[in-house]
Design an enzyme around this catalytic site. Structure first.
Site, PDB file in Angstrom:
ATOM      1  CG  ASN A 115      39.170  39.606  41.813  1.00  0.00           C
ATOM      2  OD1 ASN A 115      38.603  39.312  42.289  1.00  0.00           O
ATOM      3  ND2 ASN A 115      39.353  39.294  40.363  1.00  0.00           N
ATOM      4  CG  LEU A 152      27.259  45.119  45.521  1.00  0.00           C
ATOM      5  CD1 LEU A 152      26.000  44.487  46.877  1.00  0.00           C
ATOM      6  CD2 LEU A 152      26.361  46.219  45.544  1.00  0.00           C
ATOM      7  CG  ASN A 177      37.344  30.951  39.770  1.00  0.00           C
ATOM      8  OD1 ASN A 177      37.928  30.808  38.269  1.00  0.00           O
ATOM      9  ND2 ASN A 177      38.026  31.635  39.885  1.00  0.00           N
ATOM     10  N   GLY A 185      33.712  44.127  35.506  1.00  0.00           N
ATOM     11  CA  GLY A 185      34.229  45.096  34.674  1.00  0.00           C
ATOM     12  C   GLY A 185      35.216  45.155  36.006  1.00  0.00           C
ATOM     13  CG  MET A 210      36.475  49.417  41.155  1.00  0.00           C
ATOM     14  SD  MET A 210      37.639  50.684  42.012  1.00  0.00           S
ATOM     15  CE  MET A 210      39.365  50.546  41.819  1.00  0.00           C
ATOM     16  CG  HIS A 232      35.777  35.457  34.539  1.00  0.00           C
ATOM     17  ND1 HIS A 232      37.752  35.768  33.304  1.00  0.00           N
ATOM     18  CD2 HIS A 232      36.341  35.202  35.667  1.00  0.00           C
ATOM     19  CE1 HIS A 232      38.816  36.604  34.313  1.00  0.00           C
ATOM     20  NE2 HIS A 232      38.099  36.217  35.748  1.00  0.00           N
ATOM     21  N   GLY A 251      39.899  40.843  32.507  1.00  0.00           N
ATOM     22  CA  GLY A 251      41.529  40.173  32.684  1.00  0.00           C
ATOM     23  C   GLY A 251      42.505  40.992  33.170  1.00  0.00           C
TER      24      GLY A 251
END
Lengths: 478, 145
Positions: free
Chosen positions: A203, A206, A326, A375, A377, A401, A404
């Site tokens: 996941n 940039l 994390n 997000g 894409m 974050h 999900g």
């Protein structure tokens, strides 16, 4: 998760009261729909976390929480060393200090129309090492590796990647104290040797994005955001070094737990007392991995700046902010009127410090910390601002974050093909560049929860307030 | 020997099945490759030896998979064939199970292999090594991608 079995504190806050082996209650933030959609495994994992030694206040789940391993992803838990508290390698995970940073470009959406957007996608894809097996141009000697692990983004700036002005806009000013490169195995260092300045896969991405909605004009002004502004967001972590540190210490903590009197309800919750030699060693190694992630995102920033300068001479891409999601961080928090030093684990959760927090750069002091929500894409990303109410911070100053996952990678590849996803996104003006079709199918936008619903819940729950919605234009995907 | 992957909300589960524990571990390794790309696309052109030792067989599976993940990451290799020999300790005071294996594969070729995901590590989530009533072995866990 059956919401009927939970105690509802208010519209966006739910509780599993303390019972059995739990030392504290569990608190979940989210709308009824989001909570109902969470897997029962999230409940089981939160109850396990709530039973760990030295846990303080509650085990929290953010609105994007989903089934992880050990901790749920979107889980927050704090421990007090004075009360036998632990640090958990499983509670931080393998992708130590994975995070998001966002850069201003000074461009407007109108500057990226038609062929210019395609050229930008191609230049970025050529400049940013991405995907399985990719290597950076920087190969660190043993001495340079140790300096990087102790220096973080400060080391990267000294080495010529980026500017010193960037550092004030990074959590911990670009470098955490207490990193111990001697606690990092030779294998972890070897795994990182060729991976500095690489994005990774899964996941990580940039993205070039445009501000498509503003919800808080004061915070937007402080963050330097206006409608149609183009920004760049980078999502990645500590690469192979962090993965190997997670591997090394998870094993060591699992095997050492019985001798330290720790009963693990799930071995993935592997932990050690904060005051133990193993706990201190892990903290030193984990902090080195945080610095590695900060250095890595700093190098990628430099590469993105070079890429933009090729097409848009004069752009400087100043940093808006950099957050990690994390981590385990040593922080001071007021619990029931008493200031305590706590070790806050955020696994797939972001710091969201409110206005006037000492950590904030002066220009953001009145509006709170930028909270960068990734997000996927096709889906939007969001920038939120940390909040603090009269009753203090929620969940130790934390927020969600990302959207999900809502669906397994299996299900995503069964439903979609990568090429079709790319074509469909291109028709919507979102250009994706990636070395893997299957990787794109696994990360197809509908495999994630509705990010809008997640940030609305974070906003209503008082975790962080909505500031700006970011619409993707170009995505470089691992 | 058979292998399969199974769903996990954020990551992917891998499972090897076989008449012996050696086969189950080899199957799990093949499932590990399948997380990245089609194992049939990976030629068995070069080999390397892997040794592991652990106090229980489930930790031995984690060690075996993590050794492969490490070799893939540092040598930029993919593997498609495995020869695994496990010696289970029968002395309770020793508790060291050992694994010796040869893994065959080739360097990653991105245009040909189209690797979908890099594996970060093998987790203790859904970790299980054992035999069913018919004597068939299975070896499984979730891997973080």
């Amino acid at each position: 998760m059956e919401t009927e079995t939970l105690k509802r504190r208010n519209e966006f806050e739910w509780e599993i009261p303390k019972s059995g082996v739990m030392r504290v209650p569990v608190v979940l933030f989210g709308s009824r729909e989001l909570i109902a959609a969470m897997d029962d495994k999230v409940r089981e994992q939160l109850i396990n976390v709530a039973s760990l030694p030295g846990i303080v206040d509650a085990a929290y789940a953010m609105p994007d929480a989903h089934w992880g391993y050990g901790f749920p992803i979107g889980g927050v838990a704090a421990f007090d060393a004075e009360e036998g508290g632990v640090v958990s390698a499983g509670g931080v995970g393998f992708d130590i200090s994975c995070g998001v940073r966002t850069l201003h470009t000074g461009l407007k959406l109108a500057d990226l129309q038609g062929d210019v957007r395609r050229q930008l996608a191609d230049v970025l894809y050529a400049c940013i090492p991405v995907g399985v097996g990719s290597t950076g141009t920087l190969h660190l000697s043993e001495k340079a590796m140790d300096a990087m692990l102790c220096g973080g983004a400060c080391w990267a700036v000294d080495a010529g990647y980026g500017r010193s002005a960037d550092l004030a806009r990074i959590e911990d000013k670009g470098c955490v104290d207490g990193a111990d490169s001697a606690a990092v195995s030779a294998q972890a260092k070897k795994r990182q040797r060729d991976e500095m300045g690489t994005l990774g896969s899964g996941n990580h991405y940039l993205e070039v994005q445009a501000v498509s909605q503003l919800s808080d004009s004061a915070a937007a002004l402080a963050y330097g955001l206006a409608l149609d502004d183009v920004v760049v967001s980078i999502h990645c972590g500590s690469r192979g070094l962090g993965h190997q540190i997670g591997t090394d210490y998870l094993r060591e903590m699992v095997l050492a737990a019985p001798s330290m009197g720790i009963v693990l309800p799930d071995r993935e919750l592997a932990c050690a007392p904060l005051y133990s030699a193993l706990g201190r060693r892990y903290l030193g190694a984990m902090r080195a991995a945080i610095n590695c992630a900060l250095a890595n995102r700093q190098i990628l920033t430099h590469l993105a700046r070079e890429a933009f300068a090729k097409l848009f001479p004069g752009t400087t891409l100043p940093l808006l902010y950099d957050v990690s999601h994390n981590t385990c961080k040593e922080e001071m928090h007021t619990i029931n009127g008493r200031v305590r030093q706590l070790f806050v684990h955020r696994k797939g959760a972001t710091r969201a410090f409110g206005p006037r927090h000492a950590e904030l750069p002066a220009e953001y002091a009145e509006v709170g910390q930028p909270v960068l929500i990734g997000g996927s894409m096709g889906t939007a990303s969001w920038i939120l601002a940390g909040t603090a109410s009269a009753s203090g911070e929620r969940a130790f100053g934390s927020a969600c974050h990302g959207a999900g996952r809502a669906m397994s990678r299996h299900e995503a590849t069964r439903r979609w093909h990568g090429r079709a996803v790319v074509d469909e996104l291109a028709a919507r003006g979102i250009l994706v560049r990636s070395p893997s079709w299957r990787g794109i199918a696994e990360e197809a936008p509908p495999a994630y929860k509705d990010v809008g619903e997640v940030v609305d819940a974070a906003d209503h729950a008082g975790l962080a307030g909505k500031v700006a919605r970011l619409q993707p234009l170009v995505c470089i995907k691992g | 020997m058979a292998w399969q992957t199974f769903p996990h909300e954020a990551d992917i589960g891998i499972r090897g099945i076989g008449a012996t524990i050696d086969e189950a571990f080899a199957g799990a390794a093949l499932a590990l490759t399948a997380v990245i790309c089609d194992p049939a696309m990976v030629a068995a052109r070069q080999s390397l030896e892997i040794e592991c030792a652990a106090p229980d067989i489930e930790v031995l599976l984690i060690d075996w998979l993590n050794a492969l993940i490490y070799e893939m990451a540092t040598r930029k290799l993919l593997f498609s064939r495995f020869d695994v020999a496990i010696a289970l300790s029968i002395a309770p005071e020793v508790e060291d199970h050992t694994l010796h294996a040869t893994a065959w594969g080739e360097p990653i070729d991105v245009p040909r292999h189209r690797p979908a995901a890099e594996i970060k590590g093998a987790t203790f989530c859904e970790l299980d090594v054992g035999q069913d009533a018919s004597g068939q072995w299975h070896a499984q866990c979730v891997v973080d991608v």
